[in-house]
Design a protein around this motif. Structure first.
Motif, short mmCIF file in Angstrom:
data_model
loop_
_atom_site.label_atom_id
_atom_site.label_comp_id
_atom_site.label_asym_id
_atom_site.label_seq_id
_atom_site.Cartn_x
_atom_site.Cartn_y
_atom_site.Cartn_z
N ILE A 203 0.84 -1.20 0.00
CA ILE A 203 0.00 0.00 0.00
C ILE A 203 0.87 1.25 0.00
CG2 ILE A 203 -1.76 1.29 1.29
CD1 ILE A 203 -2.69 -1.47 2.40
N PHE A 204 1.96 1.23 0.75
CA PHE A 204 2.92 2.34 0.78
C PHE A 204 3.39 2.69 -0.62
CE2 PHE A 204 7.50 3.28 0.70
CZ PHE A 204 7.56 4.46 1.44
N ASN A 205 3.83 1.69 -1.36
CA ASN A 205 4.33 1.92 -2.71
C ASN A 205 3.21 2.38 -3.65
OD1 ASN A 205 7.15 1.25 -2.41
ND2 ASN A 205 6.53 -0.88 -2.17
N PHE A 206 2.03 1.79 -3.51
CA PHE A 206 0.92 2.16 -4.38
C PHE A 206 0.49 3.60 -4.11
CE2 PHE A 206 -3.58 2.62 -5.37
CZ PHE A 206 -3.60 2.19 -6.69
N ALA A 207 0.44 4.00 -2.85
CA ALA A 207 0.02 5.35 -2.51
C ALA A 207 0.97 6.39 -3.10
CB ALA A 207 -0.05 5.51 -1.00
N LEU A 208 2.24 6.06 -3.18
CA LEU A 208 3.24 6.99 -3.71
C LEU A 208 3.25 7.05 -5.22
CD1 LEU A 208 6.25 6.22 -1.34
CD2 LEU A 208 4.98 8.37 -1.46
N THR A 209 2.95 5.95 -5.89
CA THR A 209 3.15 5.89 -7.34
C THR A 209 1.93 5.46 -8.15
OG1 THR A 209 3.93 3.59 -7.27
CG2 THR A 209 5.59 5.32 -6.97
N GLY A 210 0.92 4.85 -7.51
CA GLY A 210 -0.19 4.28 -8.25
C GLY A 210 -1.00 5.29 -9.04
N ASN A 211 -1.05 6.54 -8.55
CA ASN A 211 -1.85 7.55 -9.24
C ASN A 211 -1.22 8.00 -10.55
OD1 ASN A 211 0.17 8.70 -7.56
ND2 ASN A 211 -0.83 10.69 -7.65
N LYS A 212 -0.02 7.54 -10.85
CA LYS A 212 0.59 7.87 -12.14
C LYS A 212 -0.06 7.08 -13.28
CE LYS A 212 5.05 9.02 -10.05
NZ LYS A 212 6.48 8.66 -9.93
N VAL A 213 -0.66 5.94 -12.93
CA VAL A 213 -1.26 5.09 -13.98
C VAL A 213 -2.71 4.71 -13.71
CG1 VAL A 213 0.91 4.13 -14.85
CG2 VAL A 213 -0.20 3.06 -12.90
N TYR A 214 -3.21 4.98 -12.48
CA TYR A 214 -4.57 4.61 -12.13
C TYR A 214 -5.34 5.82 -11.61
CZ TYR A 214 -2.84 -0.24 -12.09
OH TYR A 214 -2.29 -1.44 -12.42
N ASN A 215 -6.61 5.88 -11.95
CA ASN A 215 -7.54 6.83 -11.32
C ASN A 215 -8.94 6.27 -11.45
OD1 ASN A 215 -8.47 9.14 -9.98
ND2 ASN A 215 -8.80 10.24 -11.91
N GLY A 216 -9.67 6.28 -10.34
CA GLY A 216 -11.03 5.76 -10.36
C GLY A 216 -11.08 4.25 -10.49
N LYS A 217 -10.03 3.58 -10.08
CA LYS A 217 -9.94 2.13 -10.26
C LYS A 217 -9.96 1.40 -8.92
CE LYS A 217 -9.46 2.42 -14.73
NZ LYS A 217 -9.73 3.86 -14.86
N VAL A 218 -10.38 0.14 -8.98
CA VAL A 218 -10.30 -0.74 -7.83
C VAL A 218 -9.38 -1.89 -8.21
CG1 VAL A 218 -12.48 -1.85 -8.50
CG2 VAL A 218 -11.53 -2.22 -6.22
N LEU A 219 -8.33 -2.09 -7.42
CA LEU A 219 -7.37 -3.16 -7.66
C LEU A 219 -7.58 -4.24 -6.63
CD1 LEU A 219 -6.07 -0.55 -8.99
CD2 LEU A 219 -3.88 -1.73 -8.70
N GLN A 220 -7.69 -5.47 -7.09
CA GLN A 220 -7.84 -6.61 -6.19
C GLN A 220 -6.46 -7.06 -5.74
OE1 GLN A 220 -10.51 -9.61 -7.79
NE2 GLN A 220 -11.61 -8.05 -8.96
N VAL A 221 -6.24 -6.99 -4.42
CA VAL A 221 -4.92 -7.32 -3.85
C VAL A 221 -5.09 -8.56 -3.01
CG1 VAL A 221 -2.92 -6.41 -2.63
CG2 VAL A 221 -4.48 -4.84 -3.82
N SER A 222 -5.00 -9.70 -3.64
CA SER A 222 -5.23 -10.94 -2.93
C SER A 222 -4.59 -12.09 -3.69
CB SER A 222 -6.73 -11.21 -2.80
OG SER A 222 -6.97 -12.43 -2.13
N SER A 223 -3.85 -12.93 -2.96
CA SER A 223 -3.23 -14.09 -3.57
C SER A 223 -4.08 -15.34 -3.42
CB SER A 223 -1.85 -14.34 -2.92
OG SER A 223 -2.01 -14.59 -1.54
N THR A 224 -5.21 -15.18 -2.72
CA THR A 224 -6.10 -16.33 -2.50
C THR A 224 -7.52 -15.91 -2.79
OG1 THR A 224 -6.39 -15.75 -0.18
CG2 THR A 224 -4.60 -17.26 -0.68
N ASN A 225 -8.45 -16.84 -2.70
CA ASN A 225 -9.87 -16.54 -2.82
C ASN A 225 -10.55 -17.00 -1.53
OD1 ASN A 225 -12.33 -15.79 -3.75
ND2 ASN A 225 -12.55 -17.44 -5.25
N PRO A 226 -10.88 -16.11 -0.59
CA PRO A 226 -10.91 -14.66 -0.72
C PRO A 226 -9.53 -14.03 -0.59
CG PRO A 226 -11.55 -15.26 1.47
CD PRO A 226 -11.34 -16.54 0.74
#
Length: 226
Positions: A203-226
């Motif tokens: 989340i730390f890395n995404f908060a710093l850089t994710g807005n360079k390529v994403y806006n208005g998006k939901v990213l699923q952050v999960s290696s399992t189901n759920p």
């Protein structure tokens, strides 16, 4: 150096996020009812304010600090969450309201209050859950929690559209199970595949850089189901 506001910082992911941002040289405003854990951590870059996010007057305390000390916010992470695990027929209207006050209404109120301080390039990250994603496996007993986590996804999509001209980004991370105190309280004995510290790093890395390529998006952050 960024000015970072994080909610739900007394334990789990929020606590780890506050530490990581501070240790990377950023200014952190940590909002939680219990401020003792981060006060004990005692980092010069962390300011703690005791806030009950379900109370609008408490949110004003945070706004007052920002207005006086910072003047602007670069990153807001809506991390605080409330979980009630009950069979649907046992959930009361009060249960729903309690969960929605923290997971939805507080997200809206705090974000609205900080809009004047968000500049071009600012990033608002809201922590949702795989339980709020259509088609994902749901935990029984989480009707209030999961429906609330679905609501903030739609809210963030709307805000991304509403503030795109100001170039403020709004994104959502829908997390799978993370080994936190809240998970253990709700599902004793359940072992999640990822630690709070490791998820906080993502989340730390995404908060710093994710807005360079994403806006208005939901990213699923999960290696399992759920």
């Amino acid at each position: 150096m960024k000015n970072v506001v994080i909610t739900g910082t007394s334990r789990g992911i929020g606590f780890e996020l506050a530490k990581q941002f501070a240790e990377a040289g950023n200014n952190v405003l940590a909002l939680s009812r219990n401020t003792e854990p981060l006060e004990s951590f005692n980092h010069k870059n962390i300011t703690t304010i005791s806030v009950d996010l379900s109370q609008n007057d408490d949110i004003k305390k945070a706004v007052g600090f920002i207005k006086t000390e910072w003047k602007q916010v670069d990153i807001l992470i809506n991390n605080a969450g409330k979980l009630i695990n009950k069979p649907f027929t046992e959930l009361t209207s009060e249960d729903f309201l309690e969960v929605y006050k923290v997971n939805v209404f507080a997200v809206a109120e705090l974000t609205k209050s900080l809009i004047p301080f968000l500049q071009k390039g600012s990033h608002v990250v809201t922590i949702s859950s795989m339980g709020g994603i259509q088609g994902s496996l749901k935990f029984p007993g989480l009707a209030a929690y999961s429906s609330a986590k679905g609501a903030v996804i739609t809210l963030s999509e709307l805000l991304a559209e509403e503030y795109k001209e100001q170039q403020i980004s709004f994104n959502v991370l829908a997390l799978g199970a993370v080994q936190t105190e809240m998970l253990e309280e709700a599902f004793p004995g359940y072992v999640a595949p990822i630690s709070a510290e490791n998820m906080a790093e993502y989340i730390f890395n995404f908060a710093l850089t994710g807005n360079k390529v994403y806006n208005g998006k939901v990213l699923q952050v999960s290696s399992t189901n759920p």
